[in-house]
Design a protein around this motif. Structure first.
Motif, PDB file in Angstrom:
ATOM      1  N   ASP A  99       0.811  -1.226   0.000  1.00 19.35           N
ATOM      2  CA  ASP A  99       0.000   0.000   0.000  1.00 19.35           C
ATOM      3  C   ASP A  99       0.841   1.271   0.000  1.00 19.35           C
ATOM      4  O   ASP A  99       0.307   2.376  -0.126  1.00 19.35           O
ATOM      5  N   LEU A 100       2.144   1.106   0.180  1.00 15.39           N
ATOM      6  CA  LEU A 100       3.013   2.293   0.195  1.00 15.39           C
ATOM      7  C   LEU A 100       3.567   2.635  -1.183  1.00 15.39           C
ATOM      8  O   LEU A 100       4.181   3.697  -1.366  1.00 15.39           O
ATOM      9  N   LYS A 101       3.341   1.752  -2.153  1.00 18.06           N
ATOM     10  CA  LYS A 101       3.934   1.967  -3.489  1.00 18.06           C
ATOM     11  C   LYS A 101       3.495   3.317  -4.070  1.00 18.06           C
ATOM     12  O   LYS A 101       2.299   3.599  -4.183  1.00 18.06           O
ATOM     13  N   GLY A 102       4.466   4.152  -4.371  1.00 16.79           N
ATOM     14  CA  GLY A 102       4.191   5.455  -4.991  1.00 16.79           C
ATOM     15  C   GLY A 102       3.554   6.485  -4.048  1.00 16.79           C
ATOM     16  O   GLY A 102       3.179   7.572  -4.477  1.00 16.79           O
ATOM     17  N   PHE A 103       3.448   6.146  -2.773  1.00 18.32           N
ATOM     18  CA  PHE A 103       2.800   7.037  -1.794  1.00 18.32           C
ATOM     19  C   PHE A 103       3.687   8.256  -1.519  1.00 18.32           C
ATOM     20  O   PHE A 103       4.844   8.114  -1.121  1.00 18.32           O
ATOM     21  N   LYS A 104       3.127   9.445  -1.717  1.00 18.01           N
ATOM     22  CA  LYS A 104       3.903  10.673  -1.472  1.00 18.01           C
ATOM     23  C   LYS A 104       3.809  11.011   0.012  1.00 18.01           C
ATOM     24  O   LYS A 104       2.796  11.534   0.486  1.00 18.01           O
ATOM     25  N   ILE A 105       4.871  10.668   0.720  1.00 18.31           N
ATOM     26  CA  ILE A 105       4.844  10.819   2.179  1.00 18.31           C
ATOM     27  C   ILE A 105       5.883  11.828   2.651  1.00 18.31           C
ATOM     28  O   ILE A 105       7.028  11.816   2.198  1.00 18.31           O
ATOM     29  N   ARG A 106       5.450  12.698   3.567  1.00 18.28           N
ATOM     30  CA  ARG A 106       6.391  13.619   4.207  1.00 18.28           C
ATOM     31  C   ARG A 106       7.143  12.850   5.287  1.00 18.28           C
ATOM     32  O   ARG A 106       6.550  12.092   6.044  1.00 18.28           O
ATOM     33  N   VAL A 107       8.455  13.078   5.352  1.00 20.32           N
ATOM     34  CA  VAL A 107       9.254  12.514   6.439  1.00 20.32           C
ATOM     35  C   VAL A 107      10.087  13.630   7.066  1.00 20.32           C
ATOM     36  O   VAL A 107      10.322  14.663   6.427  1.00 20.32           O
ATOM     37  N   PRO A 108      10.541  13.451   8.327  1.00 27.94           N
ATOM     38  CA  PRO A 108      11.452  14.438   8.915  1.00 27.94           C
ATOM     39  C   PRO A 108      12.750  14.503   8.099  1.00 27.94           C
ATOM     40  O   PRO A 108      13.037  13.605   7.303  1.00 27.94           O
ATOM     41  N   VAL A 109      13.523  15.552   8.361  1.00 27.98           N
ATOM     42  CA  VAL A 109      14.757  15.742   7.588  1.00 27.98           C
ATOM     43  C   VAL A 109      15.839  14.821   8.166  1.00 27.98           C
ATOM     44  O   VAL A 109      16.677  15.243   8.957  1.00 27.98           O
ATOM     45  N   ALA A 110      15.794  13.542   7.799  1.00 32.34           N
ATOM     46  CA  ALA A 110      16.724  12.563   8.362  1.00 32.34           C
ATOM     47  C   ALA A 110      16.912  11.393   7.397  1.00 32.34           C
ATOM     48  O   ALA A 110      15.931  10.849   6.892  1.00 32.34           O
ATOM     49  N   PRO A 111      18.170  11.024   7.161  1.00 31.14           N
ATOM     50  CA  PRO A 111      18.463   9.988   6.159  1.00 31.14           C
ATOM     51  C   PRO A 111      17.731   8.661   6.382  1.00 31.14           C
ATOM     52  O   PRO A 111      17.292   8.032   5.416  1.00 31.14           O
TER      53      PRO A 111
END
Ligand code: X2X
Length: 342
Positions: free
Chosen positions: A174-186
């Motif tokens: 279900d995550l395929k191609g999902f535009k997700i915001r993440v914190p600024v961390a590798p």
């Protein structure tokens, strides 16, 4: 000569007063009040978040117990800038203290975010044993290298869940191609890229707008912060993934720390560490409460298959890659507290 006295209420009410009193020429005598320290402390949590309320309580107590000698003004809700901005300010001494997320400092000192390894910690018992024990000592020592003194007790942000505007996320597919915001961390970028999503690193202070304008379709955070940040206004679904734990270091600029006399250092550490312990307890209860409130506000919850995510990360080499990045010593330390990974 006019007797120099300090109005304690005025001191507690306005941080500038101490500085003004000190600066006034010719009135400091042997009987004058003790030196004043006026610090600024920042963080990105909303005003209503328990991290902010517990911290404010602690800072008020420090001002009272030090008789106004140590006044720490609190700037919540990214008032002094984003987490990334505040991190550089606390290093330079432009502000003296911060609640600093491991994910922000991990850009410079990767080990500080060791506890962010996905699915490493499954409960608070293992987590606090690590963070209050040898692993936490190892991570806090890293902050010395960026000019910061770390207080002993970590603050709880919480176990993170994925929210989205449209998708129901149950497993890795279900995550395929999902535009997700993440914190600024590798490690966040690596995690969601390896699962086929499309992550964008954005500071928390920009997140609400990023969701509102559909720059991204989703994000991941702990329930108490999702609620305090009112993300229910711009998100519909919550998938309970518990994919990662996250928290905050209480940090003091090293120069500012060294300026303080031992009694004020002790008062500061003891009071803020005590507040952190209270905040940890609060967060546990709030997790349940926030779920109820978010459901009542219209969010739709589903359980996700944590085992399937973990298997996918094993198979796609994520754990092997991060073991190599952190190094054997750190990885062994992590596994000592959370069991075998990968
Ligand atoms: O940026 C976030 O998502 C936050 C506030 O939870 C942190 O981890 C810094």
């Amino acid at each position: 000569m006019k007797k120099f006295s300090i109005d304690r209420r005025a001191l507690l009410g306005g941080a500038a007063v101490g500085a003004v009193a000190l600066a006034a020429p010719g009135i400091i005598t042997a009987r004058a009040a003790p030196a004043k320290f006026v610090f600024k402390m920042g963080h990105s949590l909303p005003v209503s978040h328990v991290g902010n309320t517990r911290l404010q309580e602690a800072l008020t107590k420090i001002a009272q117990l030090s008789d106004g000698s140590l006044q720490i003004r609190l700037f919540p809700n990214s008032q002094l800038g984003s987490d990334t901005d505040m991190f550089s300010q606390v290093r330079s001494g432009a502000m003296e203290m911060m609640l600093l997320s491991g994910n922000i400092v991990s850009v410079m000192r990767p080990l500080t975010g060791l506890y962010n390894v996905p699915f490493a910690f499954v409960d608070y018992a293992h987590l606090w044993a690590a963070m209050d024990g040898a692993m936490g000592d190892m991570l806090r020592a890293q902050l010395d290298g960026v000019g910061l003194h770390a207080l002993d007790k970590h603050w709880d942000n919480g176990f993170r869940q994925i929210t989205s505007s449209e998708r129901t996320i149950k497993g890795p597919d279900d995550l395929k191609g999902f535009k997700i915001r993440v914190p600024v961390a590798p490690i966040w970028i690596s995690l969601f890229t390896s699962l086929g999503a499309s992550p964008t690193a954005i500071n928390w202070s920009e997140l609400y707008t990023a969701l509102q304008t559909h720059l991204v379709d989703g994000e991941e955070n702990a329930l108490p912060l999702i609620e305090a940040g009112k993300l229910n206004e711009v998100q519909k679904h919550v998938a309970i993934t518990n994919h990662m734990w996250d928290g905050f270091y209480g940090v003091v600029n090293k120069g500012a720390w060294e300026q303080l006399p031992p009694n004020l250092r002790k008062l500061l550490s003891d009071t803020i560490n005590e507040a952190a312990m209270n905040e940890r307890r609060d967060i546990v209860g709030l997790n349940t409460q926030a779920a109820m409130n978010l459901k009542a506000a219209g969010m739709v919850f589903n359980d996700a298959d944590s085992g399937a995510f973990r298997d996918a990360l094993r198979k796609n080499g994520f754990y092997a890659e991060w073991k190599q990045k952190y190094g054997d010593e750190a990885w062994t330390m992590l596994e000592r507290f959370c069991g075998k990974l990968g």
